[in-house]
Design an enzyme around this catalytic site. Structure first.
Site, PDB file in Angstrom:
ATOM      1  N   ARG A 174       0.841  -1.202   0.000  1.00 18.22           N
ATOM      2  CA  ARG A 174       0.000   0.000   0.000  1.00 18.22           C
ATOM      3  C   ARG A 174       0.874   1.248   0.000  1.00 18.22           C
ATOM      4  O   ARG A 174       0.573   2.232  -0.683  1.00 18.22           O
ATOM      5  CB  ARG A 174      -0.931   0.009   1.210  1.00 18.22           C
ATOM      6  CG  ARG A 174      -2.041  -1.032   1.130  1.00 18.22           C
ATOM      7  CD  ARG A 174      -3.010  -0.901   2.286  1.00 18.22           C
ATOM      8  NE  ARG A 174      -3.818   0.298   2.176  1.00 18.22           N
ATOM      9  CZ  ARG A 174      -4.589   0.777   3.156  1.00 18.22           C
ATOM     10  NH1 ARG A 174      -4.622   0.162   4.335  1.00 18.22           N
ATOM     11  NH2 ARG A 174      -5.294   1.877   2.978  1.00 18.22           N
ATOM     12  N   CYS A 233      -1.199   6.232   8.875  1.00 18.57           N
ATOM     13  CA  CYS A 233      -1.521   4.944   8.248  1.00 18.57           C
ATOM     14  C   CYS A 233      -2.638   5.192   7.246  1.00 18.57           C
ATOM     15  O   CYS A 233      -2.587   6.181   6.525  1.00 18.57           O
ATOM     16  CB  CYS A 233      -1.909   3.913   9.303  1.00 18.57           C
ATOM     17  SG  CYS A 233      -3.242   4.439  10.396  1.00 18.57           S
TER      18      CYS A 233
END
Length: 277
Positions: A174, A233
């Protein structure tokens, strides 16, 4: 007083202590009801339930990510309903390596309450040690929690580009932009380095020893002052795991960009970086 991690043996000795509160934070991002169902099926005796969506997030106040940080007033209401008072020791746990429990741990620290620890190994460690589980729901006796929020602990969107050292806590695929299962764009905030939160754990799902974590975070921080390091995050949840690991390693509690990638990439005009920096 426990401030970062706690072992199952210590928890077992305090199950009947009225000044201890146990909070089950099991959650599944793909199914909002699964965590509560798992709690009902078996939890540490006396534990109350706190779900990420319902209890550990709220309407946008400081950020507009997928899981906004609740206002201090909302935190007072939520924590009071969980039976948390300012003098009580809180133990949070989940079945996901501590990532959701770490969100509650961080929220309490943000609200000025450091009598909180995450159960190392979570519910799996509890069961592996042979301790009993309780089924059904527990309703706490409401207390009166008063928040004293540390506003500097939160980094706002407008501050991000001035952060000396920004750390992305998501999985490498990611971070590099190879995949993006949840948010509007793939990649990371330009200049951010990557430390996947699961790298804080051993192969049994326990946190690495404090000495090993100190080595890890020494490399992450390099020559940057601890107060200048910010973690993010996808939505301000798994980054809390890195904050917990850093605190357990003996570092001051780092700052959190709670809006995280979900807030940053919501505006297509903001720059996006791909690959490794």
């Amino acid at each position: 007083m426990y401030k970062t991690l706690i072992e199952v043996q210590s928890v077992s000795r305090h199950l009947a202590d009225p000044d201890w509160v146990f909070v089950d934070c099991q959650y599944d991002l793909a199914d909002k009801n699964a965590g509560c169902q798992s709690y009902l099926a078996g939890h540490i005796p006396g534990a109350v339930y706190a779900g990420l969506h319902q209890d550990l997030s709220s309407q946008p106040v400081t950020d507009c990510g997928r899981h906004p940080v609740p206002s201090p007033e909302t935190l007072e209401i939520k924590f009071s309903a969980m039976g948390i008072a300012n003098h009580k020791q809180v133990v949070a746990y989940d079945n996901s390596g501590g990532t959701f429990a770490a969100r509650l741990w961080w929220l309490l620290n943000y609200a000025g309450h450091d009598r909180v620890a995450v159960l190392d190994g979570g519910l799996s460690a509890w069961k592996q040690a042979g301790y009993d589980l309780e089924t059904g729901d527990n309703q706490a006796i409401a207390e009166s929690f008063k928040a004293a929020p540390d506003t500097r602990a939160l980094v706002r969107l407008y501050e991000v580009e001035t952060v000396p050292r920004l750390i992305d806590s998501r999985e490498p695929d990611r971070y590099t932009g190879k995949t993006e299962p949840m948010d509007q764009a793939a990649g990371h905030i330009p200049g951010a380095l990557n430390h996947y939160w699961k790298n804080n754990l051993d192969n049994k799902g326990r946190f690495l020893p404090a000495e090993r974590l100190r080595q890890v975070f020494r490399e992450i921080y390099d020559d940057t002052r601890a107060e200048d390091v910010v973690f993010y995050c996808g939505s301000g949840v798994s980054a809390c795991h890195n904050l917990l690991a850093a605190a357990h390693a003996g570092y001051p509690l780092p700052r959190l960009y709670a809006g995280s990638w979900s807030e940053w990439c919501a505006d297509p005009a903001r720059p996006v970086a791909l690959g490794v920096e």
